[in-house]
Design an enzyme around this catalytic site. Structure first.
Site, PDB file in Angstrom:
ATOM      1  N   GLU A  35      19.607  25.322  83.123  1.00  0.00           N
ATOM      2  CA  GLU A  35      18.345  25.206  84.215  1.00  0.00           C
ATOM      3  C   GLU A  35      17.737  24.031  83.601  1.00  0.00           C
ATOM      4  O   GLU A  35      17.443  23.471  82.476  1.00  0.00           O
ATOM      5  CB  GLU A  35      17.507  26.372  83.898  1.00  0.00           C
ATOM      6  CG  GLU A  35      16.400  26.314  84.754  1.00  0.00           C
ATOM      7  CD  GLU A  35      15.614  27.733  84.517  1.00  0.00           C
ATOM      8  OE1 GLU A  35      14.751  27.694  85.187  1.00  0.00           O
ATOM      9  OE2 GLU A  35      15.802  28.511  83.830  1.00  0.00           O
ATOM     10  N   ARG A 262      23.671  34.659  70.625  1.00  0.00           N
ATOM     11  CA  ARG A 262      23.181  33.402  70.350  1.00  0.00           C
ATOM     12  C   ARG A 262      23.290  33.045  68.842  1.00  0.00           C
ATOM     13  O   ARG A 262      23.377  34.016  67.972  1.00  0.00           O
ATOM     14  CB  ARG A 262      21.597  33.547  70.526  1.00  0.00           C
ATOM     15  CG  ARG A 262      21.050  33.429  72.056  1.00  0.00           C
ATOM     16  CD  ARG A 262      19.608  33.485  72.234  1.00  0.00           C
ATOM     17  NE  ARG A 262      19.063  33.327  73.526  1.00  0.00           N
ATOM     18  CZ  ARG A 262      18.769  32.349  74.221  1.00  0.00           C
ATOM     19  NH1 ARG A 262      18.801  31.148  73.688  1.00  0.00           N
ATOM     20  NH2 ARG A 262      18.528  32.182  75.479  1.00  0.00           N
ATOM     21  N   LYS A 272      13.387  26.811  74.914  1.00  0.00           N
ATOM     22  CA  LYS A 272      12.766  25.874  75.689  1.00  0.00           C
ATOM     23  C   LYS A 272      11.190  25.873  76.158  1.00  0.00           C
ATOM     24  O   LYS A 272      10.518  24.833  75.973  1.00  0.00           O
ATOM     25  CB  LYS A 272      13.660  25.638  77.104  1.00  0.00           C
ATOM     26  CG  LYS A 272      14.797  24.945  76.873  1.00  0.00           C
ATOM     27  CD  LYS A 272      15.401  24.614  78.167  1.00  0.00           C
ATOM     28  CE  LYS A 272      16.120  25.306  78.847  1.00  0.00           C
ATOM     29  NZ  LYS A 272      17.030  24.999  79.947  1.00  0.00           N
TER      30      LYS A 272
END
Length: 561
Positions: A35, A262, A272
C-alpha cells in the site's frame, strides 16, 4: 518443480502439492502488493524476498501491485520509494499494476452484486454499524437498510459514484450473514465515499473499494495463483473466498490466499503508522533516517541488498509470529561487508602523535592492502609523515599488562608503517594530553624484509597523517529504542523507549584516498567498524554513517544487565 535437495518451507510445500495435483507450472504467478502510504520496512523486505524468490525458483512472473484504494493516505512519493526499494534489493517485477487499474471492473462487479441481492447500501453512521455488528460472542443484528430494493440500491450506488453525497452518509455492504462466527463476514463494507484526489485517477472517483473487496478480485484479474499474506489476514481468507465465489469463472486461475507469520525485529518498530509518527513528530529526520527500520533507512546507513536478502533467507518463514534479534541482521551485514568493503584508516577520537626522530618535511607513500578477503590482493598508497593522528584510546601513560597499545617506554607497530616507542607527552593546563612524542625504528618499515621489520611487537594501531588528513563528519548510530520490544506493551507508548543517545555526531579524520568517495560507498574503518558515505556528503564536506561495529557489542552489554 523445485529440487528436493532443498528443505522446503510450508509455502513451497503448498505449491509443490498443487503442482503434484495437476496445477500447471506455467500458470504459477505471484505478487507483492504494498500500500503506497509509507516507505517499506524490514518486514516488507521478508515478503519481497519470499514472493520474488518464489518467482526466481519457479521461473514464474511476479507482479508489483500497489493497493492504492485509500487516496487519503497515499502519495506518488511512496510509489516511487517502493519501486526504488524493490529494485535495490535486486528484484524486477513482471508487470507494474495498481488496484486503481481495476476501479471500473470492481464497480461493475459491485453493480452485479446489487442486482443479485448480494449487496446493499447502508445509510447508518459508522458508530451505529459498529453497535449493530455484535461481538465475537454475540451475533449481530441486521441493518434497517438491509432489505432495500435492488432498484433503490442501484440508484443510490450510482449517485454515490457521481459524488452526490458527502463522506460518511452511505456505504455499500456485502449481504452475507450477520450471525457468522467470523466477524469479517457480518456484511462487510465494499465501498465508502471519499472526496479525495487520487494520485493516479485524479477526481474521477468519489467512491473507493475496501481492501478486502479489491484484494482478491485484483488477484483474480491478474491470474495470481498464490496470494501470500501475513498472518493477521488469516480471518480474512473466508471473505476472500466468498468474494471470489460470486464472480469465479472455472476457465480461469482461482487465486489461493495463504498466510505466513510476521517477523518482528528487536529494538525497532515495523508499523508504517508508527514509523510515520516518528517522522511527523521529528524523532527522526526522515523516512530514510539511518536509525529507521525502513529499507531506505537501512540502505542509507550502509546495509547491502545481499545482507538483507541473506537475513530474510536465514529467518525463513513460519506460521507463528516471533521477535528476531536485530543482532542477527547486523551479523548478516557484517558478514557481507567483510567480504566487499575496502579497508581504510580513519581516526575518530584524535590525539596528535609526533615522531621526534622522523625528518622534518619528509613524507612517504606506503603500501596498504585494500581487503585481505580479496582473491587477488590489491593495494593503495597512504601518506606517512612526522605528525600523525591516532585514537586517544590507543595510548595510556600508565597501563597494565593487558594493554597492548602505545604506552611510554613500550613499542607498537603503526599499521603498514613502522614500529614506534612512546617517549613522553605534552599536556594542557588541565592535565589533558595534547601531544604524544615517540621515536621510530627506521629499519622496521612494514614489508621491507629487514630483520627489524619482522620483529614482533604486541600491538598494532591505525593512524592518519596530519598534513594529509581529510576532516569528516561521522554519525555514530545506536539502536533507536532501548527496549527490545518497544511495541510489545500496549499500555506503554512505544515512544517512551526512544533511545536519547541513538545519534552522536563527531568530527574525525580519514586518509586522503576517501576524498573522492561517493554516497553509498562502503568502507571498513580499520579496528573501528563499517561506515558508509551519506547522501549529505559533498566534495567540501565528507559525511559518514556508522553502519555496524566489527563485533556485537550489544550482546556483551545485555549479558551484563
Amino acid at each position: 518443480m523445485m529440487s528436493e535437495e532443498k528443505s522446503l518451507n510450508f509455502i513451497e510445500q503448498i505449491i509443490e502439492e498443487d503442482l503434484k495435483n495437476g496445477f500447471a507450472k506455467d500458470k504459477l504467478r505471484f505478487r507483492f502488493p504494498p500500500e503506497p502510504n509509507g516507505y517499506l520496512h524490514v518486514g516488507h523486505a521478508s515478503s519481497i524476498c519470499l514472493n520474488f524468490g518464489l518467482g526466481i525458483d519457479y521461473q514464474s512472473p511476479v507482479n508489483l501491485r500497489f493497493d492504492d484504494t485509500n487516496p487519503a493516505k497515499e502519495e506518488q512519493e511512496f510509489v516511487d520509494a517502493i519501486k526504488r526499494d524493490v529494485q535495490w534489493l535486486g528484484y524486477q517485477w513482471a508487470e507494474e499494476r495498481y488496484a486503481s487499474d481495476y476501479f471500473q471492473e470492481l464497480y461493475d462487479w459491485a453493480v452485479e452484486f446489487i442486482k443479485k441481492d448480494k449487496a446493499y447500501i447502508d445509510s447508518q453512521s459508522s458508530e451505529e454499524m459498529a453497535k449493530q455488528k455484535g461481538t465475537p460472542t454475540q451475533v449481530g443484528t441486521n441493518s434497517p437498510y438491509r432489505n432495500r430494493s435492488v432498484e433503490e440500491n442501484l440508484d443510490l450506488f450510482e449517485r454515490m459514484k457521481n459524488g452526490e453525497f458527502p463522506e460518511g452518509t452511505h456505504v455499500l455492504r456485502a449481504k452475507i450473514d450477520m450471525a457468522s462466527t467470523n466477524m469479517l463476514m457480518r456484511d462487510p463494507l465494499m465501498y465508502r465515499i471519499l472526496h479525495k484526489h487520487h494520485h493516479r485517477t485524479g477526481d474521477n472517483w468519489c467512491i473507493y473499494p475496501m481492501y478486502d473487496w479489491a484484494h482478491g478480485e485484483s488477484d483474480y484479474i491478474e491470474g495470481i495463483s498464490h496470494s501470500l499474506c501475513t498472518l493477521e489476514f488469516l480471518p480474512h481468507r473466508e471473505l476472500y473466498d466468498w468474494f471470489l465465489d460470486q464472480i469465479y469463472d472455472s476457465t480461469k486461475v482461482r487465486p489461493k490466499q495463504r498466510e505466513f507469520a510476521r517477523r518482528n525485529l528487536s529494538h525497532t518498530v515495523v508499523s508504517k503508522r508508527k514509523l510515520l509518527q516518528l517522522v511527523q513528530e521529528k524523532h527522526v529526520t526522515s523516512w530514510d533516517d539511518p536509525r529507521m527500520s525502513t529499507i531506505s533507512g537501512m540502505r542509507r546507513r550502509g546495509y547491502t541488498p545481499t545482507s538483507i536478502r541473506n537475513f530474510a533467507n536465514t529467518i525463513g518463514i513460519a506460521k507463528r509470529t516471533n521477535l528476531i534479534d536485530v543482532s542477527l541482521l547486523e551479523f548478516c551485514v557484517r558478514e557481507d561487508l567483510n567480504k566487499t568493503a575496502p579497508r581504510v584508516m580513519a581516526v575518530l577520537n584524535p590525539v596528535k602523535l609526533v615522531i621526534t626522530n622522523y625528518p622534518d618535511g619528509q613524507e612517504e607513500w606506503l603500501d596498504a592492502e585494500n581487503n585481505p578477503e580479496e582473491e587477488i590482493l590489491t593495494y593503495r598508497k597512504v601518506p606517512f609523515s612526522k605528525e600523525l593522528y591516532i585514537e586517544r584510546e590507543d595510548f595510556q601513560e600508565e597501563a597494565n599488562k593487558k594493554f597492548f597499545r602505545l604506552t611510554l617506554g613500550t613499542e607498537v607497530r603503526l599499521k603498514n608503517a613502522y614500529i614506534i616507542k612512546g617517549e613522553n607527552v605534552i599536556k594542557d593546563v588541565d592535565g589533558n594530553i595534547t601531544e604524544i612524542h615517540a621515536t621510530y625504528d627506521v629499519d622496521s618499515k612494514s614489508g621491507s624484509g629487514t630483520e627489524a621489520s619482522q620483529r614482533k611487537v604486541k600491538g598494532t594501531i591505525h593512524w592518519v597523517s596530519v598534513p594529509h588528513a581529510v576532516q569528516a563528519e561521522v554519525r555514530i548510530y545506536d539502536r533507536l529504542f532501548t527496549h527490545e520490544n518497544p511495541d510489545g506493551d500496549k499500555e506503554v507508548d512505544f515512544k517512551e523507549y526512544i533511545n536519547p543517545n541513538s545519534l552522536e555526531v563527531i568530527t574525525g579524520y580519514v586518509e586522503p584516498n576517501l576524498q573522492t568517495a561517493q554516497p553509498e560507498d562502503k568502507f571498513q574503518f580499520q579496528r573501528l567498524g563499517y561506515f558508509c558515505v551519506d547522501k549529505d556528503s559533498s566534495a567540501e564536506k565528507l559525511v559518514f554513517n556508522k553502519t555496524v561495529g566489527l563485533r556485537d557489542t550489544w550482546a556483551k552489554v545485555e549479558a551484563k544487565e
